[in-house]
Design an enzyme around this catalytic site. Structure first.
Site, PDB file in Angstrom:
ATOM      1  N   ARG A 279       0.875  -1.179  -0.016  1.00  0.00           N
ATOM      2  CA  ARG A 279       0.043  -0.036   0.106  1.00  0.00           C
ATOM      3  C   ARG A 279       1.007   1.248  -0.185  1.00  0.00           C
ATOM      4  NH1 ARG A 279      -4.593  -0.512   4.551  1.00  0.00           N
ATOM      5  NH2 ARG A 279      -3.797   1.526   4.945  1.00  0.00           N
TER       6      ARG A 279
ATOM      7  N   ARG B 175       1.556   8.353   9.994  1.00  0.00           N
ATOM      8  CA  ARG B 175       0.241   7.913  10.570  1.00  0.00           C
ATOM      9  C   ARG B 175       0.193   7.362  11.835  1.00  0.00           C
ATOM     10  NH1 ARG B 175      -0.326   2.741   6.711  1.00  0.00           N
ATOM     11  NH2 ARG B 175      -2.339   2.398   7.671  1.00  0.00           N
TER      12      ARG B 175
HETATM   13  P1  AMP Z   1      -7.183   2.170   7.082  1.00  0.00           P
HETATM   14  O1  AMP Z   1      -7.487   1.288   5.794  1.00  0.00           O
HETATM   15  O2  AMP Z   1      -8.206   2.173   8.239  1.00  0.00           O
HETATM   16  O3  AMP Z   1      -5.570   1.992   7.721  1.00  0.00           O
HETATM   17  O4  AMP Z   1      -7.328   3.600   6.436  1.00  0.00           O
HETATM   18  C1  AMP Z   1      -6.257   4.245   5.689  1.00  0.00           C
HETATM   19  C2  AMP Z   1      -6.571   5.686   5.406  1.00  0.00           C
HETATM   20  O5  AMP Z   1      -7.916   6.131   5.065  1.00  0.00           O
HETATM   21  C3  AMP Z   1      -6.044   6.354   6.586  1.00  0.00           C
HETATM   22  O6  AMP Z   1      -4.714   6.649   6.818  1.00  0.00           O
HETATM   23  C4  AMP Z   1      -6.801   7.567   6.263  1.00  0.00           C
HETATM   24  O7  AMP Z   1      -6.260   8.535   5.567  1.00  0.00           O
HETATM   25  C5  AMP Z   1      -8.085   7.301   5.645  1.00  0.00           C
HETATM   26  N1  AMP Z   1      -9.238   6.927   6.695  1.00  0.00           N
HETATM   27  C6  AMP Z   1     -10.024   5.921   7.127  1.00  0.00           C
HETATM   28  N2  AMP Z   1     -10.969   5.784   7.908  1.00  0.00           N
HETATM   29  C7  AMP Z   1     -10.824   7.221   8.178  1.00  0.00           C
HETATM   30  C8  AMP Z   1     -11.606   7.729   9.297  1.00  0.00           C
HETATM   31  N3  AMP Z   1     -12.389   7.195  10.244  1.00  0.00           N
HETATM   32  N4  AMP Z   1     -11.384   9.224   9.357  1.00  0.00           N
HETATM   33  C9  AMP Z   1     -10.383   9.924   8.613  1.00  0.00           C
HETATM   34  N5  AMP Z   1      -9.558   9.126   7.601  1.00  0.00           N
HETATM   35  C10 AMP Z   1      -9.743   7.947   7.490  1.00  0.00           C
END
Ligand code: AMP
Length: 210
Positions: free
Chosen positions: A153, A164
């Site tokens: 990713r 992050r």
């Molecule tokens: P994840 O797959 O949950 O690690 O999400 C990947 C990315 O999507 C994060 O680093 C954020 O940029 C965005 N993202 C996912 N969920 C949220 C959320 N609840 N609020 C804000 N950004 C989000």
């Protein structure tokens, strides 16, 4: 049963949420997956979200809250769901409180050091979202389920992982306190062996399944 999985990126929220969703027959709602799909499809939401995601920052609350509201209104959520990656800010948690009644929150605790190792080696299938780690791939480059070429990713690069983690500790970690105050938080150690974490999570679900 309406459940939230909380934890830093790479804690295993997705993996454990998926297992429990299968066991309880409820949907897994990952805002990250919804956003990645929107980007792949080139929708207006995807266009708004892409830069934030690539940089490792959070997509604005207004965008994500709208996505969650729409998803939670669907029929398959009426018997319960697991939220994986939402809420990620106090503003999102407050918006969620207005539209849902959360039964409990599973906080998967993992140190930054472990996260950097895990995410740096993480590889995913862009087609079926299966997750792998380079240490266990033995040179294999294709998804064992759907044979698609697996990828890293964009936000799993070392620099973005660090960003992050910063974002997590500043914007998301305050949710630990938020849910502790309402007596909904249960923490499990996410750094132990995967099967043992699953067992701990399973016990939490069993204790709340009435
Ligand atoms: P994840 O797959 O949950 O690690 O999400 C990947 C990315 O999507 C994060 O680093 C954020 O940029 C965005 N993202 C996912 N969920 C949220 C959320 N609840 N609020 C804000 N950004 C989000």
């Amino acid at each position: 049963m309406n459940v939230i999985f909380l934890g830093p990126p790479g804690a295993g929220k997705g993996t454990h949420a998926q297992k429990m969703c299968l066991e309880y027959g409820i949907p897994q709602i990952s805002t990250g997956d919804i956003l990645r799909k929107a980007i792949a499809e080139g929708t207006a939401v995807g266009k708004k979200a892409k830069e934030f995601m690539d940089n490792g920052s959070l997509v604005p609350d207004s965008v994500v809250i709208e996505i969650a509201k729409e998803r939670l209104a669907k029929d398959d959520c009426q018997k319960g769901y697991i939220l994986d990656g939402f809420p990620r800010t106090v503003a999102q948690a407050e918006a969620l409180d207005k539209i849902a009644s959360i039964d409990f929150v599973v906080n998967i605790a993992v140190s930054d050091e472990v996260i950097v190792k895990r995410l740096g080696g993480r590889r995913v299938c862009p087609n079926c979202q299966a997750v792998y780690h380079i240490n266990f791939l033995n040179g294999e480059t294709k998804c064992k389920d759907c044979k698609t070429e697996i990828i890293q990713r964009k936000d799993d690069s070392e620099e973005t992982i660090k960003e992050r983690l910063k974002v997590y500790s500043k914007q998301t970690a305050p949710l630990i306190d938020y849910y502790q105050k309402s007596d909904k938080l249960i923490s499990v150690d996410g750094a132990i062996a995967l099967d043992e974490v699953t067992e701990q999570v399973r016990k939490v679900f069993e204790a709340h399944n009435d």
